[in-house]
Design a protein around this motif. Structure first.
Motif, PDB file in Angstrom:
ATOM      1  N   SER A   1       0.835  -1.191   0.000  1.00  0.00           N
ATOM      2  CA  SER A   1       0.000   0.000   0.000  1.00  0.00           C
ATOM      3  C   SER A   1       0.874   1.247   0.000  1.00  0.00           C
ATOM      4  CB  SER A   1      -0.915   0.002   1.217  1.00  0.00           C
ATOM      5  OG  SER A   1      -0.186   0.331   2.379  1.00  0.00           O
ATOM      6  N   TYR A   2       0.269   2.329  -0.346  1.00  0.00           N
ATOM      7  CA  TYR A   2       0.981   3.616  -0.359  1.00  0.00           C
ATOM      8  C   TYR A   2       1.487   3.945   1.048  1.00  0.00           C
ATOM      9  CZ  TYR A   2       1.863   8.593  -0.991  1.00  0.00           C
ATOM     10  OH  TYR A   2       2.451   9.829  -1.037  1.00  0.00           O
ATOM     11  N   HIS A   3       0.631   3.767   2.032  1.00  0.00           N
ATOM     12  CA  HIS A   3       1.030   4.097   3.403  1.00  0.00           C
ATOM     13  C   HIS A   3       2.135   3.173   3.915  1.00  0.00           C
ATOM     14  CE1 HIS A   3      -2.875   6.081   2.990  1.00  0.00           C
ATOM     15  NE2 HIS A   3      -2.274   7.023   3.681  1.00  0.00           N
ATOM     16  N   GLY A   4       2.107   1.923   3.508  1.00  0.00           N
ATOM     17  CA  GLY A   4       3.189   1.009   3.852  1.00  0.00           C
ATOM     18  C   GLY A   4       4.509   1.467   3.248  1.00  0.00           C
ATOM     19  N   THR A   5       4.444   1.997   2.045  1.00  0.00           N
ATOM     20  CA  THR A   5       5.638   2.548   1.392  1.00  0.00           C
ATOM     21  C   THR A   5       6.169   3.737   2.180  1.00  0.00           C
ATOM     22  OG1 THR A   5       4.777   1.883  -0.770  1.00  0.00           O
ATOM     23  CG2 THR A   5       6.537   3.515  -0.758  1.00  0.00           C
ATOM     24  N   ILE A   6       5.264   4.623   2.584  1.00  0.00           N
ATOM     25  CA  ILE A   6       5.666   5.806   3.353  1.00  0.00           C
ATOM     26  C   ILE A   6       6.341   5.393   4.665  1.00  0.00           C
ATOM     27  CG2 ILE A   6       4.808   7.832   4.614  1.00  0.00           C
ATOM     28  CD1 ILE A   6       4.718   8.177   1.587  1.00  0.00           C
ATOM     29  N   PHE A   7       5.739   4.452   5.387  1.00  0.00           N
ATOM     30  CA  PHE A   7       6.328   4.005   6.650  1.00  0.00           C
ATOM     31  C   PHE A   7       7.683   3.335   6.424  1.00  0.00           C
ATOM     32  CE2 PHE A   7       1.908   4.234   8.386  1.00  0.00           C
ATOM     33  CZ  PHE A   7       2.183   5.190   9.355  1.00  0.00           C
ATOM     34  N   SER A   8       7.814   2.581   5.344  1.00  0.00           N
ATOM     35  CA  SER A   8       9.111   1.959   5.028  1.00  0.00           C
ATOM     36  C   SER A   8      10.174   3.021   4.818  1.00  0.00           C
ATOM     37  CB  SER A   8       8.988   1.088   3.775  1.00  0.00           C
ATOM     38  OG  SER A   8       8.137   0.002   4.008  1.00  0.00           O
ATOM     39  N   LEU A   9       9.812   4.098   4.146  1.00  0.00           N
ATOM     40  CA  LEU A   9      10.759   5.191   3.901  1.00  0.00           C
ATOM     41  C   LEU A   9      11.093   5.934   5.191  1.00  0.00           C
ATOM     42  CD1 LEU A   9       9.227   6.508   0.576  1.00  0.00           C
ATOM     43  CD2 LEU A   9      11.436   5.363   0.840  1.00  0.00           C
ATOM     44  N   ILE A  10      10.071   6.248   5.977  1.00  0.00           N
ATOM     45  CA  ILE A  10      10.292   6.980   7.232  1.00  0.00           C
ATOM     46  C   ILE A  10      11.217   6.200   8.169  1.00  0.00           C
ATOM     47  CG2 ILE A  10       9.181   7.737   9.386  1.00  0.00           C
ATOM     48  CD1 ILE A  10       6.741   8.529   7.628  1.00  0.00           C
ATOM     49  N   PHE A  11      10.976   4.907   8.288  1.00  0.00           N
ATOM     50  CA  PHE A  11      11.753   4.085   9.208  1.00  0.00           C
ATOM     51  C   PHE A  11      12.937   3.391   8.537  1.00  0.00           C
ATOM     52  CE2 PHE A  11       7.539   4.333  11.250  1.00  0.00           C
ATOM     53  CZ  PHE A  11       7.933   4.988  12.409  1.00  0.00           C
ATOM     54  N   GLN A  12      13.216   3.801   7.290  1.00  0.00           N
ATOM     55  CA  GLN A  12      14.371   3.325   6.521  1.00  0.00           C
ATOM     56  C   GLN A  12      14.472   1.801   6.504  1.00  0.00           C
ATOM     57  OE1 GLN A  12      17.912   5.460   7.704  1.00  0.00           O
ATOM     58  NE2 GLN A  12      17.040   7.404   7.047  1.00  0.00           N
ATOM     59  N   LYS A  13      13.383   1.181   6.107  1.00  0.00           N
ATOM     60  CA  LYS A  13      13.317  -0.276   5.973  1.00  0.00           C
ATOM     61  C   LYS A  13      13.509  -0.660   4.512  1.00  0.00           C
ATOM     62  CE  LYS A  13      12.382  -0.884  10.271  1.00  0.00           C
ATOM     63  NZ  LYS A  13      13.386  -1.435  11.148  1.00  0.00           N
ATOM     64  N   PHE A  14      14.034  -1.835   4.300  1.00  0.00           N
ATOM     65  CA  PHE A  14      14.174  -2.349   2.942  1.00  0.00           C
ATOM     66  C   PHE A  14      12.839  -2.949   2.524  1.00  0.00           C
ATOM     67  CE2 PHE A  14      18.452  -2.738   4.866  1.00  0.00           C
ATOM     68  CZ  PHE A  14      19.051  -1.729   4.133  1.00  0.00           C
ATOM     69  N   PHE A  15      12.464  -2.744   1.267  1.00  0.00           N
ATOM     70  CA  PHE A  15      11.142  -3.166   0.827  1.00  0.00           C
ATOM     71  C   PHE A  15      11.090  -3.362  -0.682  1.00  0.00           C
ATOM     72  CE2 PHE A  15      11.319   1.381   0.364  1.00  0.00           C
ATOM     73  CZ  PHE A  15      10.652   1.626  -0.821  1.00  0.00           C
ATOM     74  N   TYR A  16      10.098  -4.095  -1.088  1.00  0.00           N
ATOM     75  CA  TYR A  16       9.633  -4.165  -2.472  1.00  0.00           C
ATOM     76  C   TYR A  16       8.129  -3.955  -2.429  1.00  0.00           C
ATOM     77  CZ  TYR A  16      13.992  -6.179  -4.258  1.00  0.00           C
ATOM     78  OH  TYR A  16      15.286  -6.392  -4.623  1.00  0.00           O
TER      79      TYR A  16
END
Length: 84
Positions: A1-16
């Motif tokens: 989700s968009y919000h999951g992407t935002i949280f990944s960026l804020i907390f500097q997590k690795f993601f796809y």
């Protein structure tokens, strides 16, 4: 989700991000990731994903890009308020 992407960026997590192949409603995610140089993190359902670069996000550069965009946004808003 968009919000999951935002949280990944804020907390500097690795993601796809994997979006459904049947839908094309991810323009916000595409724009955000493109702006930050992370468009290679977005996949459509059914595409092959290699985990070789999973932990290869340069958050130093991402933070720099976000700071620049934040400053541009603040300047735009301040300018808009001055012209009122």
């Amino acid at each position: 989700s968009y919000h999951g992407t935002i949280f990944s960026l804020i907390f500097q997590k690795f993601f796809y991000i994997v979006t459904p192949a049947s839908k094309n409603n991810n323009s916000r995610q595409e724009s955000l990731l493109d702006m930050l140089g992370l468009k290679d993190r977005l996949f459509r359902e059914g595409e092959n994903i290699s985990l070789d670069n999973y932990d290869n996000i340069d958050y130093k550069q991402v933070t720099k890009n976000l700071d620049e965009k934040r400053e541009e946004s603040e300047a735009y808003l301040l300018n808009a308020l001055k012209t009122q």
